[in-house]
Design an enzyme around this catalytic site. Structure first.
Site, mmCIF file in Angstrom:
data_model
loop_
_atom_site.group_PDB
_atom_site.id
_atom_site.type_symbol
_atom_site.label_atom_id
_atom_site.label_comp_id
_atom_site.label_asym_id
_atom_site.label_seq_id
_atom_site.Cartn_x
_atom_site.Cartn_y
_atom_site.Cartn_z
ATOM 1 N N HIS A 187 -42.690 -27.593 -28.334
ATOM 2 C CA HIS A 187 -41.693 -28.366 -27.599
ATOM 3 C C HIS A 187 -40.683 -27.414 -26.967
ATOM 4 C CE1 HIS A 187 -43.548 -31.669 -29.619
ATOM 5 N NE2 HIS A 187 -43.141 -31.278 -30.803
ATOM 6 N N ARG A 231 -49.098 -28.750 -24.407
ATOM 7 C CA ARG A 231 -50.336 -28.684 -25.188
ATOM 8 C C ARG A 231 -51.229 -27.544 -24.716
ATOM 9 N NH1 ARG A 231 -49.407 -34.045 -23.870
ATOM 10 N NH2 ARG A 231 -48.979 -35.425 -25.663
ATOM 11 N N SER A 233 -52.933 -32.169 -31.118
ATOM 12 C CA SER A 233 -53.079 -30.978 -30.286
ATOM 13 C C SER A 233 -52.248 -29.817 -30.815
ATOM 14 C CB SER A 233 -52.652 -31.295 -28.851
ATOM 15 O OG SER A 233 -51.328 -31.796 -28.827
ATOM 16 N N GLN A 291 -49.572 -27.472 -30.024
ATOM 17 C CA GLN A 291 -48.502 -27.808 -29.092
ATOM 18 C C GLN A 291 -47.217 -27.093 -29.464
ATOM 19 O OE1 GLN A 291 -46.679 -31.928 -30.409
ATOM 20 N NE2 GLN A 291 -48.922 -32.037 -30.648
ATOM 21 N N LYS A 310 -56.107 -34.365 -23.702
ATOM 22 C CA LYS A 310 -54.987 -34.566 -22.784
ATOM 23 C C LYS A 310 -54.776 -33.309 -21.937
ATOM 24 C CE LYS A 310 -52.550 -37.924 -25.683
ATOM 25 N NZ LYS A 310 -51.288 -38.245 -26.402
ATOM 26 N N LYS A 337 -36.661 -30.881 -28.243
ATOM 27 C CA LYS A 337 -37.251 -31.776 -29.229
ATOM 28 C C LYS A 337 -37.489 -31.068 -30.572
ATOM 29 C CE LYS A 337 -41.258 -34.843 -29.898
ATOM 30 N NZ LYS A 337 -42.641 -35.094 -29.466
ATOM 31 N N HIS A 383 -47.464 -25.589 -33.311
ATOM 32 C CA HIS A 383 -47.842 -26.371 -34.481
ATOM 33 C C HIS A 383 -48.897 -27.398 -34.105
ATOM 34 C CE1 HIS A 383 -44.615 -28.650 -32.513
ATOM 35 N NE2 HIS A 383 -45.151 -29.748 -33.026
ATOM 36 N N GLU A 418 -37.807 -31.067 -34.503
ATOM 37 C CA GLU A 418 -38.309 -32.187 -35.286
ATOM 38 C C GLU A 418 -38.492 -31.801 -36.746
ATOM 39 O OE1 GLU A 418 -41.867 -32.986 -33.047
ATOM 40 O OE2 GLU A 418 -43.118 -31.802 -34.387
#
Length: 433
Positions: A127, A308, A123, A125, A314, A150, A289, A152
């Site tokens: 964070h 998302r 997706s 999305q 979802k 989050k 991203h 990453e």
């Protein structure tokens, strides 16, 4: 004197027991975007790591290594340790984290380590940062399961493709000129804002991109379906007269995976990143991203929060995503790593919680991971060898995952070409006063 000697010896044995490497059994996720069966690196690692029967017809998307309750790691059967989660073992042995980590993050690993096998796009999305994460978790704990941010980093194992961050202003101007469907969705007045601003006026740039992107993502389903269909038809027609760009070919591919999805058009707004094996991409909070294809090693702060807005079945939270983004424009930094000692390359993102070392050890060679005042997780993805510390020695092979307590020096010897990854606390944090 004899009693004291026995007590000291027993204490030393107990200390050695706590300090030795701990083999882990790890959790797997079968998200629909994962690769199927043996085509998936996740499947192959999990098959080597697990002692349970494995269904080769399922998608294997993510292997989780760490302490997150949604995908916990367990200590391998050993004495009384069978069925014990790594998190509960750490709670009983907090000294394994080291004093600085324990003081900063409490009795838990601050990072989550993963292997990803991406067969089709994830997706679009982002964070949330820590403040928003706490707010979302309090309001919707069933959707946002953590109150932590989050950040990453994805380190490519194969060639790895992603959409990441907003394209530079000049490229955005070219996109709006070339893709009439965008103007049709957001309106000509709003779309033309970008032609009246300079890249040096950062706040006006962000405001204009926020307005256009929010209007685009907020389009109704009927309008979206109509515009995506028009875009698809136009690109197929034009492909008979010219070579489509990489981004246009990607958009057609995304449309096949997610028909009538607004994420198909929004892909034009993002940088199309292609990582070669050994290159890494890092993402801070509030950056849009979508991973597209390939296999990577991923590490992040311990959280599973995802907002998302497209390319998924979802639940979507378009309003939250559009309001939280930083709207920074420009191509993301690609990390190629720095050699810190023979055969070991370090990837050091600007986040306190984690870093990753890649060890490529030829057959018959040896190297050392120096002792650090924080915990590590080790993942073997290729080959065989021997790993030893002051407290233990282990034969290692593909699929092995091990927890390394703080202040543990690791000696490695390879009996075949060995590829191993270490996730640990960012050394800038550990080395700071």
């Amino acid at each position: 004197m004899e009693i004291a000697t026995v007590v000291k010896a027993n204490g030393g044995c107990e200390a050695d027991r706590r300090r030795r490497l701990r083999r882990l059994r790890c959790s797997v996720k079968d998200y629909a975007w994962g690769k199927i069966g043996s085509d998936s690196l996740v499947y192959r690692v999990y098959a080597a790591n697990s002692d349970q029967p494995i269904d080769s017809t399922r998608p294997y998307a993510e292997l989780w290594m760490g302490t997150h309750e949604s995908g916990p790691s367990y200590l391998e059967d050993d004495d009384a340790d069978g069925g014990v989660t790594l998190r509960s073992w750490i709670a009983e042995n907090p000294e394994a984290l080291g004093d600085r980590v324990l003081e900063k993050w409490g009795c838990d690993l601050p990072f989550l380590f993963k292997v990803l096998s991406v067969g089709r796009a994830l997706s679009i999305q982002s964070h949330p940062d820590k403040v928003l994460a706490k707010k979302l978790h309090k309001a919707h704990p069933n959707l946002y399961k953590d109150d932590n941010h989050k950040p990453e980093m994805a380190l490519a194992y194969t060639q790895f493709e992603a959409l990441c961050g907003f394209i530079p202003l000049q490229e955005l101007k070219s996109v709006i000129r070339a893709i009439p469907e965008i103007e049709e969705l957001v309106g000509s007045e709003e779309a033309n804002q970008v032609f009246c601003i300079s890249e040096h006026d950062e706040e006006k740039v962000k405001s204009a991109v926020r307005t256009i992107f929010t209007l685009l993502m907020s389009a109704g389903p009927d309008t979206t379906k109509q515009i995506v269909s028009k875009l698809k038809h136009r690109l197929h027609m034009e492909s008979q007269e010219r070579h489509l760009t990489d981004k246009e070919r990607l958009v057609l591919k995304l449309e096949k995976q997610y028909p009538d999805d607004i994420g198909v058009i929004s892909a034009f707004f993002f940088n199309y990143v292609k990582l070669n094996p050994g290159e890494a991409l890092y993402l801070g909070a509030n950056e849009p991203h979508a991973y597209l294809f390939g296999e990577c090693i991923e590490v992040m702060a311990t959280s599973d929060n995802v907002v998302r807005a497209g390319l998924t079945s979802k639940p979507l939270d378009i309003q939250t995503l559009c309001s939280m983004l930083s709207y920074k424009l420009g191509f993301p930094e690609i990390l190629k790593g720095s050699r810190i000692r023979p055969y070991i390359t370090r990837y050091l993102p600007p986040f306190e919680e984690f870093e990753v070392d890649l060890c490529d050890l030829p057959c018959g060679a040896s190297t050392v991971f120096p002792s650090v005042p924080g915990p590590s997780l080790l993942l073997v993805l290729q080959g065989e060898g021997r790993m030893s510390t002051d407290a233990s020695a282990d034969e290692i092979s593909m699929g092995d995952v091990l927890f390394v307590p703080a202040d543990t020096e690791i000696h490695l010897e390879s009996s075949s070409d060995l590829k191993l990854y270490r996730a640990g606390i960012n050394s800038r944090f550990l080395d700071s006063p």
